[in-house]
Scaffold this active site. Structure first.
Site, PDB file in Angstrom:
ATOM      1  N   TYR A 114      -7.734  23.048  41.770  1.00  0.00           N
ATOM      2  CA  TYR A 114      -6.285  22.889  41.957  1.00  0.00           C
ATOM      3  C   TYR A 114      -5.952  21.528  42.579  1.00  0.00           C
ATOM      4  O   TYR A 114      -4.836  21.316  43.034  1.00  0.00           O
ATOM      5  CB  TYR A 114      -5.741  24.002  42.853  1.00  0.00           C
TER       6      TYR A 114
ATOM      7  N   ASP B  61     -18.202  37.537  40.464  1.00  0.00           N
ATOM      8  CA  ASP B  61     -18.078  38.521  39.381  1.00  0.00           C
ATOM      9  C   ASP B  61     -18.450  39.918  39.885  1.00  0.00           C
ATOM     10  O   ASP B  61     -17.787  40.911  39.566  1.00  0.00           O
ATOM     11  CB  ASP B  61     -18.914  38.114  38.159  1.00  0.00           C
TER      12      ASP B  61
ATOM     13  N   LYS C 155     -19.758  31.487  43.670  1.00  0.00           N
ATOM     14  CA  LYS C 155     -20.608  31.510  42.475  1.00  0.00           C
ATOM     15  C   LYS C 155     -21.670  30.429  42.653  1.00  0.00           C
ATOM     16  O   LYS C 155     -21.901  29.575  41.779  1.00  0.00           O
ATOM     17  CB  LYS C 155     -19.735  31.254  41.229  1.00  0.00           C
TER      18      LYS C 155
ATOM     19  N   ASP D  45      -7.126  32.975  43.797  1.00  0.00           N
ATOM     20  CA  ASP D  45      -5.916  33.162  42.990  1.00  0.00           C
ATOM     21  C   ASP D  45      -6.044  34.440  42.157  1.00  0.00           C
ATOM     22  O   ASP D  45      -5.128  35.265  42.091  1.00  0.00           O
ATOM     23  CB  ASP D  45      -5.746  31.931  42.075  1.00  0.00           C
TER      24      ASP D  45
END
Lengths: 117, 338
Positions: free
Chosen positions: B125, B205, B172, B229
């Site tokens: 972002y 995940d 991740k 988000d």
């Protein structure tokens, strides 16, 4: 019967591409870099951002976290070629340490690069 | 002179009617607030030539705290989002989004009480995108040590101050070893200051799957911007929707409290919308201002009204208008103090 990949490649649209400037990523612990107009020939600094937030010109919150990595957007004031970018980088390297340079192009007249917040 | 001066940004669409209802409730709680109204959004484009007028920025800069209604970000017009600009300008790096079970929403979970801490200023972002050829686009994912450390530190301190027990870092780092690896490393470093808090990490995940299977296992989560988000909206879905999803964007010296939902322009002026998300954001604001008693009073009254289910808005099975629901909460508060 074409494959999905072949179909995808066939959809590519030809665009008119124009080199317009360079995003240069400068590393410095001495605060926001400063440049003078004309210092780098046709390349004029349009803005500087830190972590994606504009830190020059304009209002900067005193609370803003800044790291030692600045994106400096240089837009050419006249039409330019690749060799002028190379010359620009030679000149810049005399004064500044930098991590990367990204050429900026317009595609069919539209900017192919984001603005800074 | 009032105890607090707060910038009130009613926003667009249903924002003004929601914010008016919320202002009524907060004023009735006994807290002494002077509201300084400021504009934002599409109406400002015509008036000031920008979605976010300078007067609004100056008001927030002066008061250091704002309560904001929803706004609309035009898609594909080249205008920068006023919300994102506010977060950037004031370096509001911590997006705090709590979710908890609302009995009136009748969800299948036994337990749901999670506070999400989303890093608000970095990651993909950072607005660094390029068309690097006529068929290739790239976006730089920017993760920094100080940016990661401060959100971890902020979350851990918030957890400790609010009696929470467990804070997990979502990442991740098994794939993005440099960027998410740095985020995780900074979290682990910050966690050393909080030996009384149980800390750990979970791959994003797996976190998404675990949230859907058994959300009760989570307490506080710290997330980089993009995962935050997505997963905070997932959490709002677990709760039953955005109607009760509050949010706070907090920096070192400034905070803006706002609902997560949009401005629902098609309902504007109908006084149909549930103001709870902005109201809960207002309750968070009162706690941030140190007005815990007023915050508790409003929260208790709101849950009483929701549990009774008589004067609630259409989204929770009622017929009450926005202001009627607000008045019911005020009546409950007054009944308590008699």
């Amino acid at each position: 019967m074409p494959t999905f990949t072949q179909e995808a490649i066939a959809t590519k649209k030809k665009k008119t591409i124009e080199l317009v400037g360079v995003d240069l990523y400068i590393i410095t612990d001495k605060g926001v870099p400063q440049f003078t107009d004309g210092e780098f020939g046709p390349f004029k600094c349009e803005f500087i951002s830190n972590r994606g937030t504009k830190v020059w010109p304009g209002f900067v919150s005193p609370d803003l976290l800044m790291v030692n990595w600045y994106r400096c957007r240089f837009i050419a004031t006249t039409p330019i070629k690749d060799h002028e970018v190379a010359d620009f980088l030679v000149q810049v390297s005399k004064k500044w340490e930098w991590s990367a340079a990204q050429k900026l192009w317009n595609y069919d007249g539209e900017a192919g690069y984001s603005k800074a917040y | 002179m009032a105890t607090h001066v707060v910038t009130m940004i009613p926003g667009e669409g249903t924002g003004p009617e929601i914010c008016e209802a919320v202002r009524m409730v907060i004023d009735a709680s006994g807290v002494d607030i002077q509201w300084e109204y400021a504009d934002i959004g599409l109406d400002c484009l015509e008036k000031y030539g920008t979605l976010l007028p300078e007067q609004t920025i100056q008001s927030i800069a002066k008061n250091k705290v704002a309560l904001k209604g929803p706004t609309t970000t035009p898609i594909g017009t080249g205008h920068k989002s006023a919300n994102v600009t506010l977060r950037k300008v004031f370096d509001l790096y911590a997006n705090v989004r709590p979710v908890r079970l609302i009995p009136a929403l009748k969800r299948p979970w036994d337990k749901l009480d999670i506070i999400n801490f989303r890093e608000n200023t970095e990651d993909s972002y950072a607005a660094i995108e390029h068309m690097v050829s006529d068929e290739v686009a790239q976006c730089l994912k920017v993760i920094t040590w100080p940016g990661s450390y401060r959100i971890a530190d902020f979350a851990l301190k918030w957890a400790r101050d609010n009696g929470r027990k467990k804070v997990y870092c979502v990442h991740k780092a098994n794939i993005m070893k440099m960027t998410d690896g740095l985020f995780l490393e900074a979290f682990r470093e910050a966690a050393k200051k909080y030996p009384d808090i149980e800390t750990g990490d979970i791959i994003v995940d797996n976190c998404a799957m675990q949230l859907v299977r058994n959300p009760g296992q989570f307490d506080c989560l710290v997330l980089p911007n993009l995962y935050g988000d997505i997963l905070t909206d997932l959490c709002a879905g677990l709760m039953g929707g955005l109607g009760f999803a509050p949010g706070a964007n907090v920096g070192d010296n400034c905070a803006i409290f706002e609902a997560v939902h949009g401005s629902a322009p098609k309902y504007a002026g109908m006084k149909k919308i549930n103001p709870s998300a902005v109201l809960i954001s207002g309750i968070m604001m009162l706690r941030w201002l140190g007005e815990k008693a007023a915050a508790d009073r409003i929260e208790k009254a709101m849950y009483q009204v929701l549990d009774e289910g008589k004067t609630v808005t259409y989204d929770v099975g009622g017929t009450a208008k926005t202001d009627e629901y607000a008045q019911a909460i005020i009546d409950k508060m007054r009944a308590e103090t008699k």
